[in-house]
Design a protein around this motif. Structure first.
Motif, mmCIF file in Angstrom:
data_model
loop_
_atom_site.group_PDB
_atom_site.id
_atom_site.type_symbol
_atom_site.label_atom_id
_atom_site.label_comp_id
_atom_site.label_asym_id
_atom_site.label_seq_id
_atom_site.Cartn_x
_atom_site.Cartn_y
_atom_site.Cartn_z
ATOM 1 N N SER A 349 0.930 -1.256 -0.112
ATOM 2 C CA SER A 349 0.140 -0.239 -0.107
ATOM 3 C C SER A 349 0.814 1.116 -0.222
ATOM 4 O O SER A 349 2.112 1.294 0.046
ATOM 5 C CB SER A 349 -0.851 -0.049 1.254
ATOM 6 O OG SER A 349 -0.251 -0.104 2.392
ATOM 7 N N ASP A 350 0.136 2.757 0.211
ATOM 8 C CA ASP A 350 0.917 3.635 -0.051
ATOM 9 C C ASP A 350 1.464 4.169 1.290
ATOM 10 O O ASP A 350 2.282 5.063 1.024
ATOM 11 C CB ASP A 350 -0.283 4.757 -0.234
ATOM 12 C CG ASP A 350 0.103 6.021 -1.091
ATOM 13 O OD1 ASP A 350 1.509 5.909 -1.331
ATOM 14 O OD2 ASP A 350 -0.523 6.940 -1.146
ATOM 15 N N ASP A 351 1.364 3.404 2.109
ATOM 16 C CA ASP A 351 1.637 4.000 3.551
ATOM 17 C C ASP A 351 3.658 3.096 3.619
ATOM 18 O O ASP A 351 3.904 2.800 4.790
ATOM 19 C CB ASP A 351 0.997 3.395 4.766
ATOM 20 C CG ASP A 351 0.649 2.141 4.817
ATOM 21 O OD1 ASP A 351 1.043 1.171 3.961
ATOM 22 O OD2 ASP A 351 -0.147 1.555 5.676
ATOM 23 N N THR A 352 4.020 2.674 2.488
ATOM 24 C CA THR A 352 5.336 1.889 2.550
ATOM 25 C C THR A 352 5.375 0.392 3.299
ATOM 26 O O THR A 352 6.513 0.091 3.185
ATOM 27 C CB THR A 352 6.378 2.884 3.350
ATOM 28 O OG1 THR A 352 6.113 2.609 4.479
ATOM 29 C CG2 THR A 352 6.130 4.306 2.736
ATOM 30 N N ASN A 353 4.174 0.053 3.607
ATOM 31 C CA ASN A 353 4.168 -1.538 4.329
ATOM 32 C C ASN A 353 3.709 -2.555 3.379
ATOM 33 O O ASN A 353 2.901 -2.321 2.531
ATOM 34 C CB ASN A 353 3.385 -1.229 5.655
ATOM 35 C CG ASN A 353 3.993 -0.739 6.625
ATOM 36 O OD1 ASN A 353 5.431 -0.581 6.732
ATOM 37 N ND2 ASN A 353 3.290 -0.615 7.726
ATOM 38 N N LEU A 354 4.162 -3.659 3.362
ATOM 39 C CA LEU A 354 3.594 -5.027 3.113
ATOM 40 C C LEU A 354 2.820 -5.502 4.234
ATOM 41 O O LEU A 354 3.513 -5.637 5.181
ATOM 42 C CB LEU A 354 4.661 -5.876 2.161
ATOM 43 C CG LEU A 354 5.082 -5.372 0.935
ATOM 44 C CD1 LEU A 354 6.082 -4.443 0.884
ATOM 45 C CD2 LEU A 354 5.618 -6.781 0.220
#
Length: 450
Positions: A349-354
């Motif tokens: 996602s856009d929040d840098t997390n998998l």
């Protein structure tokens, strides 16, 4: 004189792994069990409620990127390995079991837009907006040492004249295709494309090879078209134009003639490649654009990631989602993948997390004893038997939604009802046969170009 002695084994009369619990022998004659249906209904009701109690789909987050995760691909040779690329050009190989970075592949100067791996698990292909294609050697082992992660260098770099928006490798072969200003077919050993296809002048944004026929591929473009290509022909095969843009395509691995398109209008459309004039099924529930889609290895379900910050699971022939995954911190989902065994779902996602999710929200993790497995199978069987009853159906379908998703879906239902009533009134006050309404499966298709 003969003496007959009855000899019985203790194992036949005690349950497994214990010597103190006596085995119960049951007579399954229906006449002896007049309350069988009532007892099973209560058990099915309790089984559905237990599913809600134990529904904990979120397993953990993989933190390491410093920018939005834009694309992912699985490692064919490692069940627990997955590659991810971010908007800052960083590519990482993750160990899902240890939830850590195994190897880092730096090099792209812009956003990484496509990742794919060869079927033998030796070559990783990446492409991005910096007009380069980079081939990397995939590490053969994934060490469990928690020391600093290793850094790899590209095996070869191909510079081209246009930016790339997607890449996919043949399921069986040495060719891979890139999407950009046109569709280019590349070979591992060539620095120039061996073939190029172009139909229209708009940008191609996604490309997917067919798992059953290595020479067939499907693409979607920014002019709202879905095009089928065959490498054995000099020109494209079929083209279909829809009312809104298709962001991603995924083929069904068990039925390779069928594919599902993730569309900008919040729906997914399943098509038969032999008959593109109408969709086989329309999968609804998202309230914003569907950004990515991926089928399970079983071909019975697929996962979608949307701009509305949710991940949904659909049956391959289901009109509505059976699961919705969301967290408070998860932002717009750009890429989703099933794990190699179909047990887990990975979202970027856009929040840098998998994020790692269970494909079945209430599934029990860890070692399952034989008696536990039999109990789970029995619960699944009685839930399937009584799923049509109102109370069980209501509990099974209920999902807690975030407030913005709930309000948006409610508004979409109101708009759809108003549109339907308007069409009915217009048809009722017009001459018979003068107004023709298309079914939902054909409504989103403008035309098909041979």
């Amino acid at each position: 004189m003969k003496v007959k002695v009855i000899s019985r084994s203790v194992d036949e009369f005690t349950r497994e792994r214990s010597q103190d619990l006596q085995r119960v022998f049951r007579n399954y004659d229906p006449s002896l069990r007049p309350q069988e249906k009532a007892v099973e209904y209560v058990r099915a009701l309790n089984a559905v409620k237990l599913d809600k109690i134990f529904a904990r789909p979120f397993i953990g987050a993989l933190d390491g990127h410093v920018d939005a995760v834009s694309c992912m691909t699985k490692n064919p040779s490692q069940l627990k390995g997955i590659f991810s690329g971010s908007m800052d050009g960083d590519i990482r190989l993750w160990d899902l079991a240890a939830r850590r970075t195994v190897c880092q592949f730096p090099g792209h100067q812009g956003a990484v837009r496509g990742l794919t791996a060869s079927t033998d698990g030796r070559i990783l292909v990446s492409c991005g907006t910096d007009c380069t294609i980079r081939l990397w050697n995939i590490p053969t082992t994934m060490e469990s040492d928690d020391s600093t992660k290793s850094t790899a260098e590209p095996a070869s770099v191909h510079v081209w004249k246009n930016a790339f928006w997607g890449v996919d490798h043949q399921w069986d072969g040495e060719h891979f295709a890139t999407a950009g200003a046109q569709v280019d077919i590349w070979n591992h050993n060539r620095s120039q494309p061996i073939n190029s296809f172009e139909w229209g002048s708009d940008t191609v944004i996604s490309v997917r090879f067919n798992p059953g026929e290595p020479n067939l591929l499907a693409t979607s473009a920014s002019d709202r078209s879905i095009i089928l290509y065959d490498l054995r022909m000099a020109s494209p095969v079929r083209k279909m134009i829809m009312m809104t843009k298709t962001n991603s395509i995924s083929w069904n691995p068990m039925e390779p003639i069928n594919f599902t398109a993730a569309n900008e209008d919040g729906n997914c459309y399943s098509y038969d490649a032999r008959k593109l004039d109408e969709a086989k099924c329309v999968h609804k529930d998202h309230v914003s654009a569907v950004m990515d889609i991926d089928y399970s290895p079983t071909g019975r379900e697929f996962v979608t990631g949307s701009y509305d910050r949710t991940v949904r699971l659909f049956q391959f022939n289901g009109g509505h989602s059976k699961e919705i995954y969301h967290t408070k911190r998860m932002q717009r989902v750009f890429c989703v993948k099933f794990s190699g065994d179909g047990s887990y779902v990975i979202s970027g996602s856009d929040d840098t997390n998998l994020r790692l999710w269970k494909a079945k929200a209430s599934e029990q993790l860890g070692v399952i004893l034989p008696r536990e497995r039999k109990k789970h199978e029995y619960h699944e069987a009685i839930k399937k038997r009584y799923k049509h009853l109102p109370e069980i159906s209501r509990i099974a379908k209920h999902r807690h939604l975030p407030r913005p998703i709930y309000k948006a879906s409610k508004l979409m239902h109101v708009m759809a009802d108003a549109k339907r009533r308007k069409e009915e009134k217009r048809k009722a006050h017009s001459a018979p046969g003068s107004i023709k309404t298309q079914p939902l499966r054909r409504r989103r298709i403008i035309k098909e170009v041979e």
